[in-house]
Design an enzyme around this catalytic site. Structure first.
Site, PDB file in Angstrom:
ATOM      1  N   ASP A   1      35.630  37.493  47.089  1.00 50.15           N
ATOM      2  CA  ASP A   1      36.528  36.548  46.436  1.00 50.15           C
ATOM      3  C   ASP A   1      37.119  35.657  47.526  1.00 50.15           C
ATOM      4  OD1 ASP A   1      38.670  35.200  45.350  1.00 50.15           O
ATOM      5  OD2 ASP A   1      39.553  36.946  44.369  1.00 50.15           O
TER       6      ASP A   1
ATOM      7  N   LYS B   1      40.169  26.916  44.291  1.00 49.68           N
ATOM      8  CA  LYS B   1      41.336  26.316  44.934  1.00 49.68           C
ATOM      9  C   LYS B   1      40.983  25.045  45.691  1.00 49.68           C
ATOM     10  CE  LYS B   1      44.445  30.314  45.154  1.00 49.68           C
ATOM     11  NZ  LYS B   1      45.437  29.809  44.199  1.00 49.68           N
TER      12      LYS B   1
ATOM     13  N   TYR C   1      44.427  41.024  45.400  1.00 46.25           N
ATOM     14  CA  TYR C   1      44.807  40.218  44.240  1.00 46.25           C
ATOM     15  C   TYR C   1      43.614  39.339  43.885  1.00 46.25           C
ATOM     16  CZ  TYR C   1      46.808  36.553  41.366  1.00 46.25           C
ATOM     17  OH  TYR C   1      47.038  35.673  40.343  1.00 46.25           O
TER      18      TYR C   1
ATOM     19  N   TYR D   1      55.278  33.082  36.597  1.00 42.88           N
ATOM     20  CA  TYR D   1      56.085  34.238  36.972  1.00 42.88           C
ATOM     21  C   TYR D   1      57.581  33.925  36.894  1.00 42.88           C
ATOM     22  CZ  TYR D   1      51.488  35.343  38.786  1.00 42.88           C
ATOM     23  OH  TYR D   1      50.135  35.537  38.900  1.00 42.88           O
TER      24      TYR D   1
END
Length: 430
Positions: free
Chosen positions: A253, A280, A151, A20
């Protein structure tokens, strides 16, 4: 700054994209020269300064850096073999990891797909949902129901279930699959009336679209990169009921929330989904790896589809190095009183951040498990806030209107105090 550091940073600025970040007008980066425990060592102009890592390298390094058990697992596996294709072959590290994941997640989740990354695991989960519906004779069901504020990753299907307005992928609207969105769940401390109103709206949306819906996907209990938004556990039961009423598969998620971060080993302990994505912290931040767990019923539905198989097979699926270190990370986590550790971090963050509520520009301060968040009434000046945090001895990565921390579980009380001070410095500068 040494000549070597200057050369490294010059090449980085001229040639390397960062997440980003503009390639032509990049924001500053800091050179990491070492890491240990909960600390990063910075080179270049910081000349070896150590800072407390408040981000756990984007929420993954729960055991910190250079952990001896994880280091040993990597060395031992590398001495045998580092990678082998998973198509037609298998190996002990993958089997051992699969057995640990099945044992530590809710009982119906017993089938394991090993993916490359969190985004890939969500892509695979959504593909599984569609194939399941085809397998049970409902091929017209091709859309996902989700909630605003979420997200789920940066690949295309993942972007399609990320918040279409406030999320970071609004520029792709019109090119992405068109999913169905319901309002964001209410705040964690919302009264029952607000939860009931939210549930009524969700049920109405599902009723309207049930003929075309294949599944529901959410981040359970805490929306992560969409805004660090915790919501009531009661909402999860509503999602489960709606899924069951309409023949939908429920996908959780837990890439950010798994492995103890919220105070639950997995939020799925509260309400069991049909499909669970984890990533993660799976490898303790050492290597990229994720997993998709499903029930036997889901696996059988997919097997009944025209292909008979999950149409996905990454080159590095089940990488032995990643699987070995993931098993070691799970053993380290479960070999300690992780719940007490997470609770202690949360309590210290909660008490330390509370005074920031009184600062100008602060809209909210909230914590959940080992997550601390300060929300501003304006977008953060990321460059100024980051530099202020480093000067206070902390590494943070604010975004949008949020200054937040998800520290490694190995963080000490002194380091937690430093972290709180760094968050305060970032808020004042941002």
């Amino acid at each position: 700054m040494t000549a070597v550091a200057a050369d490294v940073l010059a090449f980085d600025r001229a040639h390397l994209w960062h997440p980003y970040t503009s390639m032509t007008e990049p924001t500053p980066v800091r050179l990491v020269t070492g890491a240990s425990g909960a600390r990063l060592r910075l080179g270049d102009v910081y000349d070896g300064r150590e800072v407390v890592d408040g981000m756990s390298s984007w929420w993954s390094a729960i055991h910190g850096y250079r952990h001896p058990v994880l280091d040993a697992a990597l060395r031992e596996q590398a001495a045998e073999f580092s990678h082998v294709m998973f198509g037609g072959l298998t190996h002990a590290p993958a089997v051992e990891l699969g057995s640990r994941l099945v044992a530590m997640t809710p009982e119906p989740l017993e089938r394991v797909f090993l993916a490359d990354s969190g985004s890939v695991s969500v892509e695979v989960a959504m593909k599984m949902v569609l194939q399941y519906q085809r397998g049970v004779g409902r091929p017209d069901r091709t859309r996902m129901l989700t909630v605003l504020g979420g997200y789920h990753g940066d690949t295309f299907d993942c972007m399609s279930v990320t918040d279409p307005v406030g999320g970071m992928h609004a520029m792709w609207q019109g090119l992405l699959p068109q999913q169905v969105f319901s309002p964001q769940p209410p705040a964690a401390a919302a009264p029952d009336a607000d939860i009931a109103q939210w549930a009524t709206t969700l049920r109405h949306v599902a009723d309207q679209h049930h003929h075309e819906l294949a599944g529901i996907i959410v981040e359970p209990l805490l929306q992560g990169a969409g805004g660090m938004w915790p919501y009531p556990p009661a909402c999860l039961q509503v999602l489960r009921e709606v899924a069951d009423e309409h023949g939908l598969l429920l996908v959780f998620d837990e890439i950010a929330t798994g492995f103890g971060r919220t105070g639950h080993l997995f939020v799925s302990e509260l309400v069991t989904p049909d499909i669970l994505c984890v990533g993660k912290a799976l490898t303790g931040g050492y290597l990229t790896l994720a997993a998709v767990l499903t029930t036997d019923a889901v696996a059988r539905g997919i097997s009944a589809s025209e292909s008979g198989v999950v149409m996905h097979g990454p080159t590095f699926m089940g990488n032995p190095l990643a699987c070995a270190v993931a098993s070691a990370s799970i053993d380290v986590l479960l070999g300690q009183d992780w719940a007490a550790t997470v609770g202690h971090i949360g309590d210290r963050l909660s008490s330390g951040l509370a005074p920031l509520r009184d600062l100008p520009g602060v809209r909210d301060v909230r914590t959940l498990g080992a997550v601390g968040v300060v929300q501003l009434d304006h977008d953060v000046d990321v460059v100024a806030a980051t530099e202020a945090a480093i000067e206070a001895g902390v590494w943070l990565r604010p975004f949008r209107d949020l200054v937040y921390a998800m520290p490694p579980y190995v963080i000490s009380d002194d380091e937690l105090d430093t972290l709180v001070a760094g968050i305060g410095a970032a808020v004042r500068a941002g």
